[in-house]
Design a protein around this motif. Structure first.
Motif, mmCIF file in Angstrom:
data_model
loop_
_atom_site.group_PDB
_atom_site.id
_atom_site.type_symbol
_atom_site.label_atom_id
_atom_site.label_comp_id
_atom_site.label_asym_id
_atom_site.label_seq_id
_atom_site.Cartn_x
_atom_site.Cartn_y
_atom_site.Cartn_z
ATOM 1 N N LYS A 285 -28.528 77.630 31.416
ATOM 2 C CA LYS A 285 -28.774 78.748 32.344
ATOM 3 C C LYS A 285 -28.583 78.333 33.802
ATOM 4 C CE LYS A 285 -31.777 81.541 29.399
ATOM 5 N NZ LYS A 285 -30.659 82.250 28.762
ATOM 6 N N LEU A 286 -27.441 77.730 34.074
ATOM 7 C CA LEU A 286 -27.116 77.404 35.469
ATOM 8 C C LEU A 286 -26.346 78.576 36.065
ATOM 9 C CD1 LEU A 286 -25.969 73.694 35.003
ATOM 10 C CD2 LEU A 286 -28.192 74.518 35.794
ATOM 11 N N ILE A 287 -26.449 78.741 37.382
ATOM 12 C CA ILE A 287 -25.727 79.842 38.045
ATOM 13 C C ILE A 287 -24.398 79.276 38.549
ATOM 14 C CG2 ILE A 287 -25.787 81.495 39.959
ATOM 15 C CD1 ILE A 287 -28.870 81.509 39.584
ATOM 16 N N LEU B 198 -32.794 76.307 44.163
ATOM 17 C CA LEU B 198 -33.229 77.680 43.889
ATOM 18 C C LEU B 198 -34.660 77.734 43.346
ATOM 19 C CD1 LEU B 198 -32.498 80.699 43.684
ATOM 20 C CD2 LEU B 198 -31.593 80.235 41.405
ATOM 21 N N ASP C 241 -27.625 73.711 45.050
ATOM 22 C CA ASP C 241 -28.247 75.029 45.227
ATOM 23 C C ASP C 241 -28.938 75.509 43.947
ATOM 24 O OD1 ASP C 241 -27.572 75.190 47.858
ATOM 25 O OD2 ASP C 241 -25.725 76.326 47.528
ATOM 26 N N ASN D 274 -21.923 80.317 40.362
ATOM 27 C CA ASN D 274 -21.377 80.416 41.722
ATOM 28 C C ASN D 274 -22.259 79.719 42.765
ATOM 29 O OD1 ASN D 274 -23.429 82.323 42.171
ATOM 30 N ND2 ASN D 274 -22.092 83.964 41.446
#
Lengths: 291, 220
Positions: free
Chosen positions: B88-90, B101, B97, B92
């Protein structure tokens, strides 16, 4: 939650989804420009409408005969009334001269007049704020009761027309403003909703990491505000282009355009109106999505 | 302390977890093992409230999860570090970051965000890829980013779903060593894994799940 993080996050998001945001901003700008142009035209109509009452007057015809003293008293009592801007006494001789002047091309009409059939009168100009149908009829009624005044004539229809014109301008302004504002709100609403759904996966992750709904929603509100603000600023640019086009280019062909007044105060308000409408649009968009 | 008391979970009349009762003491490190589909991930999801139990009670650090209001769930999640099975990494956001987060969500100051995130990345050996994006990393590296994000906030409880699934044996051991270190500092850790090799030298406490039932509870 730090506010600066929300701003950074909003700006990054605006950059990532630049095309949808640019389109949305241009739409908001056009809408706000339409509001400005509507305000421009209505403002000028209102200015004209505001000058109309200055031309409105009542004519009070005096009983015949009246002594100089009695006439003076009537004039004084009229001048004392708060609604009255100024009064002008017209003697029966002056009235005849005026009539002759008016009928100079049809002198035959006055031939055979042995004596002056006209009566003395007083022309009463009211203050601008009292030129409304209800005020004029009340004032006329009160003046009619002053001893020595025989009859009073005033343009009831004119007072009504002036009032109706001003009222209509005001109503049209409100309708245009509300309709286009709703449009702007809808544009921002749709944009933010699309952005929200595009980020659905990201939002799910942020929620699992412990983000509050405020943390998730604030960047969207800021984005809506920025779209509105940018639209407002572009609207100002558009309005200036229009202003210079009208005053410098078109007025050389149509000189009357030079007399138009541009309400620059409205331009200052445009970015603020943009921000408010943008934030409202995004608030509705994210309010309808379950977090 | 983590306590499950007669917890059951059903999906469309299928029993995923049945009458689960166990406790993991504060500061303990425990493993949940079992074949795929045994209910390990669901059990972890119940703890950070991505799923809700159909029966029974769960409490973490004396907080009864059933008594929490919706608005209180984020506060619970901030105290639980989770290493998700699918990371579950973002995508963009940069690696840095992604880790930062978790701290921004907690309202940590910008200076602390920077130092804590750098420290967490250093712990998992990924400081050199801080400016890269998750997609450019290998599966193992992405998993370590997920671990860095889970530990950066100094959680009271750390839950890890197959945290060594994509790692080579040496890196897997490094990660388990890191978990031990965190555990020695007082973090309660619960790891779901089917990696039996991993259990050999590291297990302190083992819970075995089979078809949604806790069949074995071994304390080594």
């Amino acid at each position: 939650m730090t506010m600066s993080y929300s701003f950074i996050s909003a700006f990054k998001s605006l950059g990532r989804e630049k095309w949808i945001n640019i389109l949305s901003t241009l739409t908001v700008a056009s809408s706000l420009l339409i509001i400005t142009l509507a305000v421009f035209f209505l403002y000028n109509i209102e200015l004209i409408a505001n000058h109309l009452p200055e031309r409105f007057s009542m004519m009070a015809y005096l009983e015949d005969p009246l002594s100089r003293e009695e006439t003076r008293n009537i004039i004084d009592s009229l001048k004392k009334r708060p609604e009255v801007a100024n009064v002008k006494y017209i003697s029966r001789d002056d009235a005849l001269i005026e009539l002759k002047h008016t009928l100079k091309d049809s002198r035959s009409l006055l031939e055979g007049l042995d004596e002056n059939p006209l009566t003395s009168s007083i022309e009463i100009k009211l203050r601008r704020e009292f030129v409304t149908p209800s005020s004029t009829s009340r004032i006329a009624e009160e003046i009619r009761k002053i001893p020595g005044i025989d009859t009073i004539y005033y343009g009831e229809r004119i007072a009504e027309a002036i009032h109706l014109l001003k009222q209509s301008v005001r109503n049209i302004s409100i309708i245009i403003f509300l309709t286009i504002s709703l449009g702007v709100v809808f544009v921002v609403y749709s944009t933010v909703k699309i952005l929200f759904y595009r980020k659905n996966e990201e939002i799910e992750i942020i929620k699992l990491l412990g983000a509050t709904s405020g943390f998730i929603r604030t960047p969207f509100l800021i984005e809506g505000g920025i779209i509105g603000l940018s639209g407002g600023i572009l609207g100002i640019v558009g309005a200036f282009v229009f202003y210079f086009a009208v005053t410098y280019r078109l007025s050389t062909v149509i000189p009357i355009l030079k007399t138009l007044v541009f309400p620059f105060e409205v331009l200052i308000a445009l970015p603020f109106v943009g921000i408010i409408l943008g934030v409202i649009g995004s608030a509705i968009a994210i309010g309808r999505i379950r977090l | 302390m983590i306590a499950f008391e007669n917890v059951s979970k059903f999906y469309d009349h299928n029993t995923v977890l049945k009458n689960i009762t166990f406790t993991v003491q504060k500061g303990e490190m425990a493993f949940i093992t079992g074949p795929s589909g045994a209910g390990k991930s669901t059990l972890l999801k119940l703890m950070y409230m991505e799923e809700l139990p159909d029966e029974g009670n769960i409490s973490i650090e004396d907080i009864h999860l059933s008594s929490l209001k919706m608005s209180e769930i984020p506060l619970l999640r901030r105290n639980i570090g989770v290493v998700f099975q699918d990371f579950k990494l973002i995508n963009n956001l940069t690696v840095f970051d992604n880790v930062a987060l978790a701290l921004h969500i907690r309202g940590v100051s910008e200076r602390e965000v920077h130092s804590f995130s750098s420290e967490a990345l250093k712990k998992v050996g990924l400081r050199h890829v801080a400016d890269s994006y998750p997609k450019s990393l290998s599966g193992g590296e992405q998993q370590r980013v997920a671990i860095a994000r889970a530990i950066v906030g100094g959680p009271v409880v750390l839950l890890a779903d197959e945290p060594t699934g994509n790692l080579d044996p040496d890196t897997a051991l490094d990660i388990i060593t890191l978990f031990r270190e965190l555990n020695s500092q007082g973090t309660t850790i619960l790891i779901a894994t089917h990696n039996r090799e991993l259990l050999k030298n590291t297990v302190k406490r083992l819970l075995r799940l089979d078809s949604g039932t806790l069949t074995e509870e071994t304390v080594l």
